[in-house]
Design a protein around this motif. Structure first.
Motif, PDB file in Angstrom:
ATOM      1  N   PHE A  23       0.805  -0.787   0.055  1.00  0.00           N
ATOM      2  CA  PHE A  23      -0.023  -0.391   0.011  1.00  0.00           C
ATOM      3  C   PHE A  23       1.664   1.479   0.290  1.00  0.00           C
ATOM      4  CE2 PHE A  23      -3.096  -3.226   1.123  1.00  0.00           C
ATOM      5  CZ  PHE A  23      -4.454  -2.383   0.402  1.00  0.00           C
ATOM      6  N   SER A  24       1.878   1.187   0.807  1.00  0.00           N
ATOM      7  CA  SER A  24       2.884   2.434   0.784  1.00  0.00           C
ATOM      8  C   SER A  24       3.489   2.694  -0.889  1.00  0.00           C
ATOM      9  CB  SER A  24       4.295   1.662   1.691  1.00  0.00           C
ATOM     10  OG  SER A  24       3.654   1.700   2.797  1.00  0.00           O
ATOM     11  N   ILE A  25       3.838   1.571  -1.622  1.00  0.00           N
ATOM     12  CA  ILE A  25       3.899   1.657  -3.215  1.00  0.00           C
ATOM     13  C   ILE A  25       3.356   2.714  -3.906  1.00  0.00           C
ATOM     14  CG2 ILE A  25       4.990   0.386  -5.125  1.00  0.00           C
ATOM     15  CD1 ILE A  25       6.371  -1.583  -3.209  1.00  0.00           C
ATOM     16  N   LEU A  48       6.248  -0.566 -12.002  1.00  0.00           N
ATOM     17  CA  LEU A  48       5.713  -2.138 -12.090  1.00  0.00           C
ATOM     18  C   LEU A  48       6.775  -2.425 -11.741  1.00  0.00           C
ATOM     19  CD1 LEU A  48       4.081  -3.737 -14.120  1.00  0.00           C
ATOM     20  CD2 LEU A  48       4.795  -3.060 -16.195  1.00  0.00           C
ATOM     21  N   ALA A  49       8.301  -2.098 -12.331  1.00  0.00           N
ATOM     22  CA  ALA A  49       8.974  -3.178 -11.812  1.00  0.00           C
ATOM     23  C   ALA A  49       9.009  -3.073 -10.470  1.00  0.00           C
ATOM     24  CB  ALA A  49      11.002  -2.759 -12.416  1.00  0.00           C
ATOM     25  N   ARG A  50       8.818  -2.030  -9.964  1.00  0.00           N
ATOM     26  CA  ARG A  50       9.092  -1.940  -8.606  1.00  0.00           C
ATOM     27  C   ARG A  50       8.218  -3.185  -7.887  1.00  0.00           C
ATOM     28  NH1 ARG A  50       8.308   2.805  -4.565  1.00  0.00           N
ATOM     29  NH2 ARG A  50       9.576   1.766  -2.620  1.00  0.00           N
ATOM     30  N   LEU A  51       7.223  -2.689  -7.710  1.00  0.00           N
ATOM     31  CA  LEU A  51       5.533  -3.751  -8.038  1.00  0.00           C
ATOM     32  C   LEU A  51       6.456  -5.216  -8.368  1.00  0.00           C
ATOM     33  CD1 LEU A  51       2.971  -1.874  -9.101  1.00  0.00           C
ATOM     34  CD2 LEU A  51       3.278  -2.351  -6.536  1.00  0.00           C
ATOM     35  N   LEU A  52       6.819  -5.868  -8.811  1.00  0.00           N
ATOM     36  CA  LEU A  52       7.674  -7.395  -9.347  1.00  0.00           C
ATOM     37  C   LEU A  52       8.238  -7.355  -8.748  1.00  0.00           C
ATOM     38  CD1 LEU A  52       7.131  -7.300 -13.638  1.00  0.00           C
ATOM     39  CD2 LEU A  52       5.974  -8.886 -12.011  1.00  0.00           C
ATOM     40  N   THR A  57       9.126 -11.334  -4.047  1.00  0.00           N
ATOM     41  CA  THR A  57       9.743 -11.460  -2.381  1.00  0.00           C
ATOM     42  C   THR A  57       8.844 -12.031  -1.670  1.00  0.00           C
ATOM     43  OG1 THR A  57      11.574 -10.011  -2.991  1.00  0.00           O
ATOM     44  CG2 THR A  57      11.096 -10.220  -1.311  1.00  0.00           C
ATOM     45  N   HIS A  58       7.652 -11.261  -2.022  1.00  0.00           N
ATOM     46  CA  HIS A  58       6.922 -11.238  -0.481  1.00  0.00           C
ATOM     47  C   HIS A  58       5.769 -12.290  -0.697  1.00  0.00           C
ATOM     48  CE1 HIS A  58       2.513 -10.887   1.886  1.00  0.00           C
ATOM     49  NE2 HIS A  58       2.474 -11.322   0.602  1.00  0.00           N
ATOM     50  N   PHE A  59       5.534 -12.563  -1.643  1.00  0.00           N
ATOM     51  CA  PHE A  59       4.922 -13.849  -2.467  1.00  0.00           C
ATOM     52  C   PHE A  59       5.866 -15.491  -1.644  1.00  0.00           C
ATOM     53  CE2 PHE A  59       2.228 -12.047  -5.847  1.00  0.00           C
ATOM     54  CZ  PHE A  59       1.360 -11.807  -5.127  1.00  0.00           C
ATOM     55  N   SER A  60       7.225 -15.016  -2.003  1.00  0.00           N
ATOM     56  CA  SER A  60       8.002 -16.544  -1.874  1.00  0.00           C
ATOM     57  C   SER A  60       8.216 -16.877  -0.235  1.00  0.00           C
ATOM     58  CB  SER A  60       9.684 -15.800  -1.996  1.00  0.00           C
ATOM     59  OG  SER A  60      10.075 -16.886  -1.414  1.00  0.00           O
ATOM     60  N   HIS A  61       8.053 -15.823   0.867  1.00  0.00           N
ATOM     61  CA  HIS A  61       8.193 -15.380   1.796  1.00  0.00           C
ATOM     62  C   HIS A  61       6.427 -15.999   2.395  1.00  0.00           C
ATOM     63  CE1 HIS A  61      11.335 -11.895   2.415  1.00  0.00           C
ATOM     64  NE2 HIS A  61      11.447 -12.803   2.305  1.00  0.00           N
ATOM     65  N   GLU A  62       5.944 -15.863   2.273  1.00  0.00           N
ATOM     66  CA  GLU A  62       4.705 -15.868   2.179  1.00  0.00           C
ATOM     67  C   GLU A  62       4.344 -17.449   1.935  1.00  0.00           C
ATOM     68  OE1 GLU A  62       0.929 -13.439   2.050  1.00  0.00           O
ATOM     69  OE2 GLU A  62       0.374 -15.049   0.454  1.00  0.00           O
ATOM     70  N   GLU A  63       4.602 -17.902   0.853  1.00  0.00           N
ATOM     71  CA  GLU A  63       4.719 -19.782   0.518  1.00  0.00           C
ATOM     72  C   GLU A  63       5.469 -20.569   1.310  1.00  0.00           C
ATOM     73  OE1 GLU A  63       5.232 -19.742  -3.382  1.00  0.00           O
ATOM     74  OE2 GLU A  63       3.403 -18.241  -4.129  1.00  0.00           O
ATOM     75  N   GLU A  64       6.727 -19.383   1.426  1.00  0.00           N
ATOM     76  CA  GLU A  64       7.642 -20.233   2.428  1.00  0.00           C
ATOM     77  C   GLU A  64       6.967 -20.852   4.750  1.00  0.00           C
ATOM     78  OE1 GLU A  64      11.252 -22.602   4.145  1.00  0.00           O
ATOM     79  OE2 GLU A  64      10.378 -21.979   1.945  1.00  0.00           O
TER      80      GLU A  64
END
Length: 264
Positions: A23-25, A48-52, A57-64
């Motif tokens: 949300f900050s982004i 777009l690059a920043r969001l990707l 990174t976030h999805f990786s943390h969440e899935e781990e």
């Protein structure tokens, strides 16, 4: 501006903080759009690059985290994450004018905020609600790599024993149980030796209390006599697994974590 409201909190601090960062982004980009000096195409591509990168990174943390807690929703979460990444990767701001680029960027931010609200409320709020008691989570971490890895293995062995006990169609169930309990005894002895050696090296003041606890647990393991089981063996084995898991978790939380704290 898009607000991160309390109803989006899932109760897992690390994940909540990463959601807030999304949300900050979004809001930082909206602020930049209001500036007359902003190069729209540069802002759009960088956002777009920043969001990707951040989403990956976030999805990786969440899935781990979900993998660590054996969350049954992991597969569906992975699919939602993959679909989102595909959608984002297909966006580009090439060969369009400033006005269209601005509109496209605003649409992207609107889509992202809407997706986040829906995904967090409908999917992420379930994370951690299905944690298996056999999962070695961060609350058991002592901060001592060797000790933590050996604790993780003890959890795995007990989980395997529980799986075998409840495997109704397993033909050689008894032999498997004997094997896994033998593995537990042997690995526990090795672990306690490693842990006690580490405590000696750092001059840990509660070594004697740890040794007494270790000796009592090893004696309990040695006293297990599967040959004498009667028709109530399933109940006995389930109670045994419950005892083993309870002893291990309590011992780690109340005694072993102090070893790591002593180092700090």
């Amino acid at each position: 501006m898009y607000q991160f409201t309390d109803d989006l909190l899932i109760g897992i601090e690390a994940i909540d903080n990463e959601h807030k960062k999304f949300f900050s982004i979004i809001n930082e980009t909206l602020s930049s759009l209001q500036s007359e000096d902003t190069n729209i195409h540069t802002l759009a591509r960088e956002t777009l690059a920043r969001l990707l990168e951040y989403a990956r990174t976030h999805f990786s943390h969440e899935e781990e985290y979900m993998k660590e807690t054996q969350d049954p929703e992991l597969t569906s979460q992975k699919q939602e994450h993959a679909d989102f990444m595909t959608r984002m990767q297909n966006i580009n701001f090439d060969n369009i004018g400033d006005y269209e680029a601005r509109q496209k960027l605003e649409d992207l931010l609107k889509y992202l905020s809407g997706w986040l609200f829906k995904h967090i409320i409908s999917s992420d709020t379930l994370i951690g609600k299905f944690e298996s008691p056999f999962t070695f989570t961060s609350k058991y971490h002592t901060g001592i790599e060797l000790v933590d890895e050996e604790h993780r293995r003890l959890f795995e062995i007990i989980a395997n024993a529980d799986r075998i006990i409840h495997a109704d169609l397993l033909h050689d169930k008894y032999d498997e149980i004997v094997h896994i309990l033998s593995e537990l005894r042997e690995y526990t002895i090795v672990h306690f030796q490693d842990e006690e050696e580490y405590m000696k090296q750092i001059g840990y003041p509660e070594l004697a209390q740890q040794q007494k606890a270790h000796e009592a647990f090893i004696e309990k393991l040695a006293s297990i006599d599967l040959d004498s089981l009667d028709d109530h063996q399933q109940d006995y084995l389930e109670d045994l697994i419950s005892f083993l898991l309870n002893w291990l978790t309590v011992h780690i939380l109340q005694m072993d974590k102090k070893i790591g704290e002593y180092q700090i």
